[in-house]
Design an enzyme around this catalytic site. Sequence first.
Site, PDB file in Angstrom:
ATOM      1  N   GLU A 119       0.826  -1.210   0.000  1.00 50.66           N
ATOM      2  CA  GLU A 119       0.000   0.000   0.000  1.00 50.66           C
ATOM      3  C   GLU A 119       0.856   1.254   0.000  1.00 50.66           C
ATOM      4  OE1 GLU A 119      -2.246  -0.818   3.537  1.00 50.66           O
ATOM      5  OE2 GLU A 119      -0.791   0.140   4.862  1.00 50.66           O
ATOM      6  N   ARG A 197      -2.098  -7.461  13.473  1.00 48.67           N
ATOM      7  CA  ARG A 197      -1.979  -6.473  14.541  1.00 48.67           C
ATOM      8  C   ARG A 197      -1.026  -7.018  15.597  1.00 48.67           C
ATOM      9  NH1 ARG A 197      -7.344  -6.433  16.067  1.00 48.67           N
ATOM     10  NH2 ARG A 197      -7.915  -5.249  14.220  1.00 48.67           N
TER      11      ARG A 197
END
Length: 320
Positions: A119, A197
């Site tokens: 990204e 995460r």
Amino acid sequence: MLYPLKFNPILKDKIWGGQKLKSLLNKENNLPNVGESWEVSDVEGDTSIVSNGSLKGKSLKELLETYQADLIGEKNYEAFGNKFPLLIKFIDAKEDLSIQLHPNDELAAKRHNSFGKTEMWYVMQADDDSNLIVGFNQDMTSEKYLEHLESKTLTKILNFDKVKTGDTYFIEVGRVHAIGAGVMLAEIQQTSDITYRVYDWDRVDDEGNERELHNDLAIDAFDFNMPDNFRVNYSKTINESNEMVSCPYFTTSYLEVSKTICKTNAHDSFLIYLCVDGEAEIVVNGKSEYLKKGQTVLLPAAIKNYQITSKKATLLEVYV
């Protein structure tokens, strides 16, 4: 006949979200903490719906099945079939996002039947002293990383960058990162919703529950030998496309428009324009589509010639 397509934003309530997407980008909603606006999405369960023109109400998936290479280009259709390759978002972090990273294509396919998640970020607005976390502030090994993770001193080894409007970052798979409180940005990424995460600031939800961490999965996804090449330097020549990021998954350019410019799509790809400041008019075959700050438009690959007109607008131009 295909034309410039706009989609209904898919708004996401997030524990760390705020109200800038509503107040600054006019994303009307009644959600308490709007963290993300998915502008173009083919993620399962979150497929974009056309909001303009004769195809209004059709899903991006339906368009792909009907128009195929006319929508995304011959080479893209050969590579991706009826799966749109990019996910386009605006993100507002009122609070810090979790410390996280994303798996590469190989790991994501094996574990999640998904693409990886390379990204990039373009900062649209940043409060004073706000940060992005990208990479480590020292040479790192898995052993050293795990020591800090166990002792809850992870923040001591992370790299914090103070940011301002226009700052751009390329986030490759395997690189630790987080958006800091006070930052609103545009995100261009592979079509994937896979995030590992590793630390969430010990926060809890309204019921006192911590969010799930994925440290067992994450340790294999890290690349601890990445160079610090994540900051993107780019030129800003007005009325020309200035390449910012070019990778196997997407190419993004900075385009500041101050007049009428004639454009030709020579990429065998769709084009996506994100308006990150001002407003512009896109004209195809004499018909206009208007683009304001916080709006996104997809130009199908079949459209080869068009004009963009503005007195002052800043656009991000994306293709695959």
